[in-house]
Motif scaffolding. Sequence first.
Motif, PDB file in Angstrom:
ATOM      1  N   ILE A 125     102.553  57.037 -25.279  1.00  0.00           N
ATOM      2  CA  ILE A 125     102.642  55.569 -25.253  1.00  0.00           C
ATOM      3  C   ILE A 125     101.329  54.965 -24.779  1.00  0.00           C
ATOM      4  CG2 ILE A 125     103.743  53.625 -24.062  1.00  0.00           C
ATOM      5  CD1 ILE A 125     106.357  55.247 -24.163  1.00  0.00           C
ATOM      6  N   TYR A 126     100.713  55.591 -23.769  1.00  0.00           N
ATOM      7  CA  TYR A 126      99.468  55.060 -23.216  1.00  0.00           C
ATOM      8  C   TYR A 126      98.226  55.674 -23.845  1.00  0.00           C
ATOM      9  CZ  TYR A 126     102.254  52.613 -19.783  1.00  0.00           C
ATOM     10  OH  TYR A 126     103.145  51.764 -19.185  1.00  0.00           O
ATOM     11  N   SER A 127      98.394  56.466 -24.915  1.00  0.00           N
ATOM     12  CA  SER A 127      97.234  56.985 -25.638  1.00  0.00           C
ATOM     13  C   SER A 127      96.683  55.890 -26.559  1.00  0.00           C
ATOM     14  CB  SER A 127      97.637  58.208 -26.466  1.00  0.00           C
ATOM     15  OG  SER A 127      98.474  57.820 -27.545  1.00  0.00           O
ATOM     16  N   LYS A 128      95.580  56.199 -27.235  1.00  0.00           N
ATOM     17  CA  LYS A 128      94.974  55.205 -28.127  1.00  0.00           C
ATOM     18  C   LYS A 128      95.928  54.838 -29.270  1.00  0.00           C
ATOM     19  CE  LYS A 128      90.921  54.083 -30.689  1.00  0.00           C
ATOM     20  NZ  LYS A 128      89.832  54.479 -31.517  1.00  0.00           N
ATOM     21  N   GLU A 129      96.604  55.845 -29.827  1.00  0.00           N
ATOM     22  CA  GLU A 129      97.545  55.576 -30.917  1.00  0.00           C
ATOM     23  C   GLU A 129      98.710  54.714 -30.449  1.00  0.00           C
ATOM     24  OE1 GLU A 129      98.820  59.327 -32.378  1.00  0.00           O
ATOM     25  OE2 GLU A 129      96.801  59.988 -32.859  1.00  0.00           O
ATOM     26  N   GLY A 130      99.232  55.029 -29.276  1.00  0.00           N
ATOM     27  CA  GLY A 130     100.347  54.256 -28.746  1.00  0.00           C
ATOM     28  C   GLY A 130      99.947  52.837 -28.379  1.00  0.00           C
ATOM     29  N   MET A 131      98.720  52.685 -27.871  1.00  0.00           N
ATOM     30  CA  MET A 131      98.238  51.352 -27.527  1.00  0.00           C
ATOM     31  C   MET A 131      98.009  50.514 -28.790  1.00  0.00           C
ATOM     32  SD  MET A 131      98.287  51.175 -24.299  1.00  0.00           S
ATOM     33  CE  MET A 131      97.236  49.933 -23.621  1.00  0.00           C
ATOM     34  N   ASP A 132      97.579  51.161 -29.864  1.00  0.00           N
ATOM     35  CA  ASP A 132      97.405  50.438 -31.128  1.00  0.00           C
ATOM     36  C   ASP A 132      98.749  49.916 -31.650  1.00  0.00           C
ATOM     37  OD1 ASP A 132      94.689  50.891 -31.074  1.00  0.00           O
ATOM     38  OD2 ASP A 132      94.766  52.611 -32.447  1.00  0.00           O
ATOM     39  N   GLN A 133      99.823  50.662 -31.410  1.00  0.00           N
ATOM     40  CA  GLN A 133     101.161  50.240 -31.845  1.00  0.00           C
ATOM     41  C   GLN A 133     101.845  49.357 -30.808  1.00  0.00           C
ATOM     42  OE1 GLN A 133     103.566  53.599 -33.009  1.00  0.00           O
ATOM     43  NE2 GLN A 133     101.783  54.682 -33.802  1.00  0.00           N
ATOM     44  N   GLU A 134     101.197  49.170 -29.653  1.00  0.00           N
ATOM     45  CA  GLU A 134     101.727  48.374 -28.540  1.00  0.00           C
ATOM     46  C   GLU A 134     103.107  48.868 -28.101  1.00  0.00           C
ATOM     47  OE1 GLU A 134     101.497  44.223 -29.483  1.00  0.00           O
ATOM     48  OE2 GLU A 134      99.332  44.194 -29.195  1.00  0.00           O
ATOM     49  N   LEU A 135     103.232  50.177 -27.953  1.00  0.00           N
ATOM     50  CA  LEU A 135     104.504  50.755 -27.533  1.00  0.00           C
ATOM     51  C   LEU A 135     104.819  50.452 -26.073  1.00  0.00           C
ATOM     52  CD1 LEU A 135     104.324  54.240 -29.285  1.00  0.00           C
ATOM     53  CD2 LEU A 135     105.586  52.214 -30.002  1.00  0.00           C
ATOM     54  N   TRP A 136     103.810  50.175 -25.271  1.00  0.00           N
ATOM     55  CA  TRP A 136     104.039  49.857 -23.858  1.00  0.00           C
ATOM     56  C   TRP A 136     104.919  48.622 -23.709  1.00  0.00           C
ATOM     57  CZ3 TRP A 136     102.383  45.030 -22.608  1.00  0.00           C
ATOM     58  CH2 TRP A 136     101.440  44.453 -23.439  1.00  0.00           C
ATOM     59  N   TRP A 137     104.919  47.752 -24.696  1.00  0.00           N
ATOM     60  CA  TRP A 137     105.708  46.528 -24.614  1.00  0.00           C
ATOM     61  C   TRP A 137     107.207  46.820 -24.581  1.00  0.00           C
ATOM     62  CZ3 TRP A 137     105.336  41.808 -23.084  1.00  0.00           C
ATOM     63  CH2 TRP A 137     106.312  40.882 -23.433  1.00  0.00           C
ATOM     64  N   TYR A 138     107.624  47.945 -25.159  1.00  0.00           N
ATOM     65  CA  TYR A 138     109.043  48.282 -25.237  1.00  0.00           C
ATOM     66  C   TYR A 138     109.555  48.985 -23.983  1.00  0.00           C
ATOM     67  CZ  TYR A 138     108.246  47.110 -30.088  1.00  0.00           C
ATOM     68  OH  TYR A 138     107.910  46.458 -31.231  1.00  0.00           O
ATOM     69  N   LEU A 139     108.676  49.316 -23.041  1.00  0.00           N
ATOM     70  CA  LEU A 139     109.109  49.918 -21.784  1.00  0.00           C
ATOM     71  C   LEU A 139     109.754  48.855 -20.903  1.00  0.00           C
ATOM     72  CD1 LEU A 139     106.012  52.163 -21.004  1.00  0.00           C
ATOM     73  CD2 LEU A 139     108.235  52.886 -21.855  1.00  0.00           C
ATOM     74  N   PRO A 140     110.630  49.248 -19.987  1.00  0.00           N
ATOM     75  CA  PRO A 140     111.335  48.254 -19.163  1.00  0.00           C
ATOM     76  C   PRO A 140     110.419  47.347 -18.347  1.00  0.00           C
ATOM     77  CG  PRO A 140     112.399  50.385 -18.969  1.00  0.00           C
ATOM     78  CD  PRO A 140     111.149  50.589 -19.761  1.00  0.00           C
ATOM     79  N   LEU A 141     109.298  47.871 -17.836  1.00  0.00           N
ATOM     80  CA  LEU A 141     108.417  47.055 -16.991  1.00  0.00           C
ATOM     81  C   LEU A 141     107.292  46.377 -17.764  1.00  0.00           C
ATOM     82  CD1 LEU A 141     108.148  49.309 -13.820  1.00  0.00           C
ATOM     83  CD2 LEU A 141     109.615  47.332 -14.195  1.00  0.00           C
ATOM     84  N   HIS A 142     107.112  46.680 -19.017  1.00  0.00           N
ATOM     85  CA  HIS A 142     106.098  46.073 -19.901  1.00  0.00           C
ATOM     86  C   HIS A 142     104.683  46.152 -19.302  1.00  0.00           C
ATOM     87  CE1 HIS A 142     109.474  44.442 -22.119  1.00  0.00           C
ATOM     88  NE2 HIS A 142     109.881  43.780 -21.061  1.00  0.00           N
ATOM     89  N   ARG A 143     104.333  47.260 -18.699  1.00  0.00           N
ATOM     90  CA  ARG A 143     102.989  47.397 -18.126  1.00  0.00           C
ATOM     91  C   ARG A 143     102.031  47.923 -19.174  1.00  0.00           C
ATOM     92  NH1 ARG A 143     104.351  50.019 -12.338  1.00  0.00           N
ATOM     93  NH2 ARG A 143     104.978  48.088 -11.335  1.00  0.00           N
ATOM     94  N   LYS A 144     100.919  47.245 -19.313  1.00  0.00           N
ATOM     95  CA  LYS A 144      99.919  47.666 -20.284  1.00  0.00           C
ATOM     96  C   LYS A 144      99.124  48.857 -19.759  1.00  0.00           C
ATOM     97  CE  LYS A 144      96.593  45.757 -23.468  1.00  0.00           C
ATOM     98  NZ  LYS A 144      95.907  44.561 -23.925  1.00  0.00           N
ATOM     99  N   ASN A 145      98.920  48.917 -18.436  1.00  0.00           N
ATOM    100  CA  ASN A 145      98.215  50.032 -17.820  1.00  0.00           C
ATOM    101  C   ASN A 145      99.156  50.770 -16.896  1.00  0.00           C
ATOM    102  OD1 ASN A 145      95.760  49.313 -19.026  1.00  0.00           O
ATOM    103  ND2 ASN A 145      95.374  47.809 -17.434  1.00  0.00           N
ATOM    104  N   ARG A 146      99.076  52.072 -16.931  1.00  0.00           N
ATOM    105  CA  ARG A 146      99.967  52.893 -16.106  1.00  0.00           C
ATOM    106  C   ARG A 146      99.385  53.050 -14.705  1.00  0.00           C
ATOM    107  NH1 ARG A 146     102.233  58.880 -17.501  1.00  0.00           N
ATOM    108  NH2 ARG A 146     103.941  58.807 -16.032  1.00  0.00           N
ATOM    109  N   THR A 147     100.240  52.995 -13.707  1.00  0.00           N
ATOM    110  CA  THR A 147      99.801  53.161 -12.332  1.00  0.00           C
ATOM    111  C   THR A 147      99.554  54.644 -12.066  1.00  0.00           C
ATOM    112  OG1 THR A 147     101.226  51.316 -11.710  1.00  0.00           O
ATOM    113  CG2 THR A 147     100.387  52.684  -9.929  1.00  0.00           C
ATOM    114  N   PRO A 148      98.370  55.007 -11.573  1.00  0.00           N
ATOM    115  CA  PRO A 148      98.119  56.423 -11.271  1.00  0.00           C
ATOM    116  C   PRO A 148      99.065  56.928 -10.183  1.00  0.00           C
ATOM    117  CG  PRO A 148      96.072  55.174 -11.259  1.00  0.00           C
ATOM    118  CD  PRO A 148      97.189  54.186 -11.362  1.00  0.00           C
ATOM    119  N   ARG A 149      99.348  58.213 -10.212  1.00  0.00           N
ATOM    120  CA  ARG A 149     100.300  58.784  -9.260  1.00  0.00           C
ATOM    121  C   ARG A 149      99.828  58.593  -7.820  1.00  0.00           C
ATOM    122  NH1 ARG A 149     102.847  64.447 -10.854  1.00  0.00           N
ATOM    123  NH2 ARG A 149     104.510  63.694  -9.535  1.00  0.00           N
ATOM    124  N   ARG A 150      98.541  58.714  -7.588  1.00  0.00           N
ATOM    125  CA  ARG A 150      98.039  58.610  -6.216  1.00  0.00           C
ATOM    126  C   ARG A 150      98.163  57.186  -5.670  1.00  0.00           C
ATOM    127  NH1 ARG A 150      93.791  59.352  -9.549  1.00  0.00           N
ATOM    128  NH2 ARG A 150      92.314  57.648  -9.705  1.00  0.00           N
TER     129      ARG A 150
END
Length: 88
Positions: free
Chosen positions: A36-61
């Motif tokens: 979802i957060y890869s270049k292909e997924g970002m081109d398809q805007e798949l992050w929009w379909y996640l519950p929190l609609h975050r464009k950037n993923r929070t790093p684990r740390r």
Amino acid sequence: MIERIKQGWTPEQIGNRMIYEGAKQRVCQETIYRYIYSKEGMDQELWWYLPLHRKNRTPRRDRKRQKPKFDRDVSILFRPDDVTCGAR
């Protein structure tokens, strides 16, 4: 898989459904998030379909730690006498 993301399924639901259905090729939720957060997924805007609609993923740390479940100031050595077990 992409269709299910667009239907509002979370990566956890998709991964568990693949296990339930006995799919020959299974993918864990982390792999789905990475896509979802890869270049292909970002081109398809798949992050929009996640519950929190975050464009950037929070790093684990950077994720917040949970509070300890037990207070560290209270030791088991200082428990009341009526709590101790009878196996002395």
